[in-house]
Design a protein around this motif. Structure first.
Motif, PDB file in Angstrom:
ATOM      1  N   THR A  19       0.856  -1.180   0.000  1.00 42.12           N
ATOM      2  CA  THR A  19       0.000   0.000   0.000  1.00 42.12           C
ATOM      3  C   THR A  19       0.899   1.240   0.000  1.00 42.12           C
ATOM      4  O   THR A  19       2.123   1.123   0.156  1.00 42.12           O
ATOM      5  N   PRO A  20       0.299   2.440  -0.152  1.00 39.70           N
ATOM      6  CA  PRO A  20       1.130   3.648  -0.067  1.00 39.70           C
ATOM      7  C   PRO A  20       1.844   3.807   1.271  1.00 39.70           C
ATOM      8  O   PRO A  20       2.819   4.565   1.368  1.00 39.70           O
ATOM      9  N   ASN A  21       1.384   3.085   2.279  1.00 40.48           N
ATOM     10  CA  ASN A  21       2.013   3.177   3.597  1.00 40.48           C
ATOM     11  C   ASN A  21       3.123   2.143   3.810  1.00 40.48           C
ATOM     12  O   ASN A  21       3.751   2.113   4.868  1.00 40.48           O
ATOM     13  N   THR A  22       3.353   1.299   2.817  1.00 40.03           N
ATOM     14  CA  THR A  22       4.383   0.262   2.950  1.00 40.03           C
ATOM     15  C   THR A  22       5.774   0.897   2.966  1.00 40.03           C
ATOM     16  O   THR A  22       6.104   1.722   2.107  1.00 40.03           O
ATOM     17  N   THR A  23       6.598   0.480   3.928  1.00 38.41           N
ATOM     18  CA  THR A  23       7.964   0.986   4.042  1.00 38.41           C
ATOM     19  C   THR A  23       8.959  -0.125   3.729  1.00 38.41           C
ATOM     20  O   THR A  23       8.597  -1.301   3.613  1.00 38.41           O
ATOM     21  N   LYS A  24      10.225   0.259   3.633  1.00 41.26           N
ATOM     22  CA  LYS A  24      11.278  -0.743   3.441  1.00 41.26           C
ATOM     23  C   LYS A  24      11.278  -1.748   4.582  1.00 41.26           C
ATOM     24  O   LYS A  24      11.501  -2.948   4.366  1.00 41.26           O
ATOM     25  N   ALA A  25      11.041  -1.270   5.791  1.00 42.14           N
ATOM     26  CA  ALA A  25      11.043  -2.162   6.952  1.00 42.14           C
ATOM     27  C   ALA A  25       9.953  -3.219   6.821  1.00 42.14           C
ATOM     28  O   ALA A  25      10.163  -4.389   7.187  1.00 42.14           O
ATOM     29  N   HIS A  26       8.778  -2.850   6.303  1.00 40.49           N
ATOM     30  CA  HIS A  26       7.704  -3.819   6.107  1.00 40.49           C
ATOM     31  C   HIS A  26       8.119  -4.892   5.094  1.00 40.49           C
ATOM     32  O   HIS A  26       7.878  -6.090   5.301  1.00 40.49           O
ATOM     33  N   ILE A  27       8.742  -4.443   4.003  1.00 41.09           N
ATOM     34  CA  ILE A  27       9.153  -5.390   2.963  1.00 41.09           C
ATOM     35  C   ILE A  27      10.244  -6.325   3.483  1.00 41.09           C
ATOM     36  O   ILE A  27      10.201  -7.541   3.263  1.00 41.09           O
ATOM     37  N   VAL A  28      11.215  -5.768   4.189  1.00 40.93           N
ATOM     38  CA  VAL A  28      12.284  -6.589   4.758  1.00 40.93           C
ATOM     39  C   VAL A  28      11.716  -7.605   5.734  1.00 40.93           C
ATOM     40  O   VAL A  28      12.095  -8.786   5.733  1.00 40.93           O
ATOM     41  N   ARG A  29      10.778  -7.166   6.564  1.00 40.93           N
ATOM     42  CA  ARG A  29      10.166  -8.104   7.519  1.00 40.93           C
ATOM     43  C   ARG A  29       9.427  -9.214   6.773  1.00 40.93           C
ATOM     44  O   ARG A  29       9.500 -10.389   7.161  1.00 40.93           O
ATOM     45  N   ALA A  30       8.715  -8.863   5.701  1.00 45.61           N
ATOM     46  CA  ALA A  30       7.997  -9.871   4.923  1.00 45.61           C
ATOM     47  C   ALA A  30       8.959 -10.886   4.311  1.00 45.61           C
ATOM     48  O   ALA A  30       8.668 -12.090   4.261  1.00 45.61           O
ATOM     49  N   ILE A  31      10.123 -10.409   3.852  1.00 44.67           N
ATOM     50  CA  ILE A  31      11.124 -11.318   3.283  1.00 44.67           C
ATOM     51  C   ILE A  31      11.656 -12.274   4.354  1.00 44.67           C
ATOM     52  O   ILE A  31      11.765 -13.486   4.131  1.00 44.67           O
ATOM     53  N   LEU A  32      11.978 -11.753   5.523  1.00 49.64           N
ATOM     54  CA  LEU A  32      12.487 -12.601   6.604  1.00 49.64           C
ATOM     55  C   LEU A  32      11.409 -13.560   7.098  1.00 49.64           C
ATOM     56  O   LEU A  32      11.703 -14.721   7.429  1.00 49.64           O
ATOM     57  N   GLU A  33      10.166 -13.100   7.158  1.00 53.10           N
ATOM     58  CA  GLU A  33       9.072 -13.993   7.558  1.00 53.10           C
ATOM     59  C   GLU A  33       8.915 -15.122   6.551  1.00 53.10           C
ATOM     60  O   GLU A  33       8.639 -16.273   6.926  1.00 53.10           O
ATOM     61  N   CYS A  34       9.126 -14.814   5.263  1.00 51.43           N
ATOM     62  CA  CYS A  34       9.035 -15.859   4.241  1.00 51.43           C
ATOM     63  C   CYS A  34      10.067 -16.950   4.484  1.00 51.43           C
ATOM     64  O   CYS A  34       9.781 -18.139   4.329  1.00 51.43           O
ATOM     65  N   VAL A  35      11.288 -16.568   4.876  1.00 47.17           N
ATOM     66  CA  VAL A  35      12.326 -17.558   5.190  1.00 47.17           C
ATOM     67  C   VAL A  35      11.851 -18.485   6.311  1.00 47.17           C
ATOM     68  O   VAL A  35      11.973 -19.715   6.219  1.00 47.17           O
ATOM     69  N   ALA A  36      11.285 -17.900   7.359  1.00 51.95           N
ATOM     70  CA  ALA A  36      10.803 -18.691   8.495  1.00 51.95           C
ATOM     71  C   ALA A  36       9.578 -19.530   8.113  1.00 51.95           C
ATOM     72  O   ALA A  36       9.430 -20.681   8.556  1.00 51.95           O
TER      73      ALA A  36
END
Length: 550
Positions: free
Chosen positions: A418-435
């Motif tokens: 969304t327009p409120n998505t930040t780099k931190a949100h994307i990075v967290r989503a990537i790390l969550e995908c690993v887990a």
């Protein structure tokens, strides 16, 4: 078989093409000191997907000297992935020699050498001239995707599956169960080798003349390092090719007969810990007995001392690899776990059930190249700087999806921005995908094998990320033990080599040397993640059957 992880991915400094590291005591050990002369040392060569390393270990399992060089991957066509075999040999000779110098030792002080290699990267070469017919074709290569698709839809394979299913119903043998769900995968050697036999000029003619040799990375290096005297592999490496029958412990006559691959080109299969010849002075400058060859994930398993049934290790390197010790019998999977040989030492054969997610460290490298962070060490703090991923879900599938989703045509994707998505949100989503991928593999292993699983032992570059490892522990409600040694594949190769040459007397002595960095205890947060995990599974489904042109 896929599964060639680079355990130290994302932790290696990139400012130099090679590096030498002296021993932990900061002095040159061994050159003129009597204690050094009495000490026993083992050299371990670790050939990874992105990095080539050599370490010299002492009897306490401590590194005395190291050297490494990055691996260069060539991509001459979209989806192709190759390495120059001659350049690889040149780099191997360099890092082996340089690591010995870094340790302060002389080559004659090295008792033996072990080799750990990525799996499924193979070569064919001319027996008479020694010249390769092509570059090393890596496990990430997708040139045979059409072959995989055609064969998996073929009447021939369906007939084999049906016949094996009937035999399993009548005889209840695991070998027949495995054959009943047999599918070819791009990461296995089988279809890529068939592509070579169909597309490389004159290779079939040279095979008929008895002049073609085949081998994965380990076999090519053994043949070259021993001056052409050893055309061999070990059971762990052979079992990860897709051309091996783990139930019969031999090259598979069924698979090779099915797709018309001549078995006369295959190397001899030897015990993982044993005799693989001696390095040739004319090639590398000195003689060292090679007493172990092991595939990287199996080497990591041995380095972790996962010697008992139910022991689990997870390597978070280029990919995520879960390996479960199933004891003296191979596991027949219907969900995509792969039955492989962990190691064979004399009469002892240990089997593993393996699950793979091919994209982990390489996703972190991609994210860094996209400017999501400046250094991978920042990612744990970035992920914890936001309470959740803000509704963002990431699917890592640069190399398709493996067990339990099993789709070569899946693509990497991201949902929920969304327009409120930040780099931190994307990075967290990537790390969550690993887990999340770890959880999917872990639960598949738990459900299929029905074995009581012990604590998970974890290693690899991405395992240095506290956020990822803690979330893994939370998701499966299991203690996770992080190793004190990042390069576990090399350590396992060293242990296997040292056991064959008398540096260590038993696996119990090896186990006494084991150290861990930290234990992560589950925080029982699964209820708060349950909905997110199932939503991520929805994202997985949307990513499937998408690969362009196929």
């Amino acid at each position: 078989m896929e599964g060639q992880g680079d355990s130290n991915k994302n932790q290696i400094p990139q400012e130099s093409p090679s590096i030498r590291v002296t021993g932990t005591d900061g002095v040159a050990s061994g050159s003129g000191d009597s204690a050094g002369q009495e000490q026993k040392y083992v050299l371990a060569l670790d050939v990874g997907t992105t990095t080539l390393r050599s370490h010299v270990y002492d009897k306490a399992g401590q590194v005395k000297g190291s050297s490494w060089r990055p691996q260069e991957i060539q991509q001459p066509e979209p989806g192709w992935s190759e390495m120059d075999p001659k350049k690889l040999l040149e780099d191997v000779c360099f890092v082996v020699t340089d690591s010995i110098k870094a340790s302060g030792l002389e080559p004659q002080q090295i008792s033996c050498m072990g080799i750990s290699t990525m799996r499924g990267t193979f070569l064919t070469w001319d027996r008479e001239t020694g010249e390769p017919f092509h570059n090393l074709i890596t496990w990430q290569d997708l040139r045979a995707s059409d072959y995989v698709s055609v064969w998996n839809k073929s009447f021939t394979l369906r007939a084999l599956n049906t016949g094996a299913s009937i035999l399993h119903t009548l005889l209840r043998k695991k070998r027949h169960l495995a054959a009943s769900v047999l599918r070819f995968m791009s990461k296995q050697v089988t279809m890529r080798l068939l592509w070579v036999l169909d597309n490389v000029p004159n290779i079939r003619k040279r095979i008929a003349e008895g002049n073609v040799m085949f081998g994965c990375t380990d076999t090519w290096l053994l043949w070259k390092l021993t001056g052409g005297s050893c055309h061999a592999t070990d059971y762990s490496c052979a079992s990860a090719t897709g051309l091996f029958d783990p139930f019969q412990m031999e090259w598979s006559t069924i698979v090779c007969g099915l797709v018309n691959i001549p078995m006369c080109i295959f190397p001899e299969i030897r015990d993982t810990s044993g005799d693989f010849g001696v390095t040739d002075r004319d090639v590398i400058g000195f003689e060292i007995p090679i007493t172990a060859v092991v595939a990287d994930q199996q080497g990591s398993m041995f380095g972790h001392c996962c010697f008992d049934v139910g022991d689990v290790k997870c390597t978070l390197g280029t990919g995520t690899f879960i390996d479960l010790n199933t004891g003296s019998k191979p596991h027949a999977s219907v969900a995509g776990l792969y039955p492989i040989v962990g190691w064979k030492i004399g009469k002892e054969v240990v089997y593993l059930a393996e699950g793979v997610s091919a994209d982990t460290g390489n996703v972190m490298t991609w994210a860094e190249s996209m400017g999501l962070f400046e250094d991978v060490s920042e990612t744990s703090e970035m992920a914890e700087s936001v309470p959740d991923s803000g509704g963002v879900y990431f699917v890592s599938a640069f190399s398709g999806l493996q067990a339990p989703f099993n789709d070569d045509l899946a693509v990497t994707s991201m949902f929920g921005m969304t327009p409120n998505t930040t780099k931190a949100h994307i990075v967290r989503a990537i790390l969550e995908c690993v887990a999340f991928r770890f959880k999917a593999l872990y639960e598949t292993a738990l459900t299929e094998t029905k074995l009581p699983l012990s604590q998970v032992r974890v290693d690899g570059g991405v395992a240095g990320n506290d956020f990822v490892v803690q979330l893994m522990s939370d998701l499966v409600n299991q203690t996770i033990d992080r190793s004190d040694t990042a390069d576990m594949s090399a350590l396992g190769a060293a242990y296997l080599a040292g056991l064959a040459s008398g540096v260590w007397s038993s696996k119990e002595e090896v186990e006494s040397l084991r150290k861990h960095n930290r234990q992560f205890e589950p925080r029982h947060t699964w209820p708060s993640y349950k909905k997110l995990y199932f939503k991520w599974e929805d994202a997985i489904l949307r990513s499937k059957k998408w690969y362009p042109g196929l």
